[in-house]
Design an enzyme around this catalytic site. Structure first.
Site, PDB file in Angstrom:
ATOM      1  N   ARG A  66       0.824  -1.205   0.000  1.00  0.00           N
ATOM      2  CA  ARG A  66       0.000   0.000   0.000  1.00  0.00           C
ATOM      3  C   ARG A  66       0.864   1.263   0.000  1.00  0.00           C
ATOM      4  NH1 ARG A  66      -4.876   2.551   2.298  1.00  0.00           N
ATOM      5  NH2 ARG A  66      -3.709   4.198   3.301  1.00  0.00           N
ATOM      6  N   HIS A 110     -19.766  11.373  -1.577  1.00  0.00           N
ATOM      7  CA  HIS A 110     -20.106  10.190  -0.784  1.00  0.00           C
ATOM      8  C   HIS A 110     -21.625   9.985  -0.831  1.00  0.00           C
ATOM      9  CE1 HIS A 110     -19.523   7.086   2.180  1.00  0.00           C
ATOM     10  NE2 HIS A 110     -20.554   7.586   2.853  1.00  0.00           N
ATOM     11  N   GLU A 143      -7.993  13.981   7.001  1.00  0.00           N
ATOM     12  CA  GLU A 143      -7.448  12.666   7.370  1.00  0.00           C
ATOM     13  C   GLU A 143      -8.477  11.744   8.023  1.00  0.00           C
ATOM     14  OE1 GLU A 143      -6.532  15.599   8.470  1.00  0.00           O
ATOM     15  OE2 GLU A 143      -5.777  15.557  10.531  1.00  0.00           O
TER      16      GLU A 143
HETATM   17  C1  GAR Z   1     -21.018   6.762  -6.261  1.00  0.00           C
HETATM   18  O1  GAR Z   1     -22.269   6.441  -5.719  1.00  0.00           O
HETATM   19  C2  GAR Z   1     -20.128   7.413  -5.230  1.00  0.00           C
HETATM   20  O2  GAR Z   1     -20.816   8.277  -4.370  1.00  0.00           O
HETATM   21  C3  GAR Z   1     -19.640   6.211  -4.476  1.00  0.00           C
HETATM   22  O3  GAR Z   1     -19.368   5.260  -5.485  1.00  0.00           O
HETATM   23  C4  GAR Z   1     -20.229   5.497  -6.583  1.00  0.00           C
HETATM   24  C5  GAR Z   1     -19.382   5.671  -7.829  1.00  0.00           C
HETATM   25  O4  GAR Z   1     -20.200   5.774  -8.957  1.00  0.00           O
HETATM   26  N1  GAR Z   1     -18.461   6.516  -3.730  1.00  0.00           N
HETATM   27  C6  GAR Z   1     -18.185   5.948  -2.566  1.00  0.00           C
HETATM   28  O5  GAR Z   1     -18.896   5.108  -2.052  1.00  0.00           O
HETATM   29  C7  GAR Z   1     -16.900   6.410  -1.917  1.00  0.00           C
HETATM   30  N2  GAR Z   1     -16.789   5.870  -0.600  1.00  0.00           N
HETATM   31  P1  GAR Z   1     -19.614   6.321 -10.314  1.00  0.00           P
HETATM   32  O6  GAR Z   1     -18.301   5.571 -10.550  1.00  0.00           O
HETATM   33  O7  GAR Z   1     -20.639   5.970 -11.348  1.00  0.00           O
HETATM   34  O8  GAR Z   1     -19.395   7.798 -10.152  1.00  0.00           O
END
Ligand code: GAR
Length: 201
Positions: A66, A110, A143
């Site tokens: 990582r 989010h 962070e």
């Molecule tokens: C979206 O719903 C975004 O909010 C979520 O992943 C999806 C991506 O969709 N993000 C998270 O959960 C981050 N923790 P997309 O690739 O079609 O934009």
């Protein structure tokens, strides 16, 4: 002045597309100078190619650890020299050093009304918790996981009979409005961060 923005995405890239479209429609005073992805199979790559946006793949699985991955990612991010990094479905937790370096210059979308339901599967968490209102949040990245200062939130009702997929779809429609709007406000220099609070001028 036109800002340089870079998008970091891991998958489908529909939020990335919403930003591309808003720039194309002249709604955001910005140029998207890079897509950075950790996933060589991400459909976001295809969207970038269609829009003539340079792609850098930092394939997570090709690094021994990582830490080494994060160093490579940091280097790529430095090189693109963006005013703003937009995490649009980036599905990994960023290391503290990287987050500190781009403090105030990195936003995330989010799929929940933060501070509820951080981390993965936010829509599933919302269904399981039985909330009646759900939504999405665009926030500056700090962070703390999904914990940075909140720029915008949009909400949707949760209906009886909703499952994770139907709720996610309803929230996603709002994400496609919220993310370009937050990017626009940033690019118009209308956001200031005062502690936890984001002021919008
Ligand atoms: C979206 O719903 C975004 O909010 C979520 O992943 C999806 C991506 O969709 N993000 C998270 O959960 C981050 N923790 P997309 O690739 O079609 O934009």
């Amino acid at each position: 002045m036109t800002k340089r923005i870079a998008v970091v995405a891991s998958g489908r890239g529909s939020n990335f597309q919403a930003v591309i479209d808003a720039i194309g429609d002249g709604l955001i005073p910005a140029r998207c100078v890079a897509l950075i992805t950790d996933n060589p199979k991400a459909f976001a790559i295809e969207r970038a190619r269609r829009a003539d946006i340079p792609v850098t793949i930092v394939d997570y699985t090709s690094f021994p650890s990582r830490e080494v991955y994060e160093k490579a990612l940091l280097e790529v991010m430095r090189q693109v020299n963006a005013d703003l990094f937009v995490l649009a479905g980036y599905m990994r937790i960023l290391g503290k050093d990287l987050v500190r370096e781009f403090a105030g210059e990195m936003v995330n979308i989010h799929p929940a009304l933060l501070p509820s339901f951080t981390g993965l599967h936010a829509q599933r968490q919302a269904i399981q918790h039985g909330v009646k209102i759900a939504g999405c949040t665009v926030h500056f990245v700090d962070e703390h996981l999904d914990g940075g200062p909140i720029i915008l939130q949009l909400c949707v009702p949760v209906f009886e009979g909703d499952d994770e997929a139907s709720l996610a779809e309803r929230i996603l429609e709002e994400e496609h409005l919220a993310l370009p709007e937050a990017v626009r406000l940033f690019c118009e220099d209308r956001l200031t961060i005062e502690g936890r609070i984001v002021r919008i001028r």
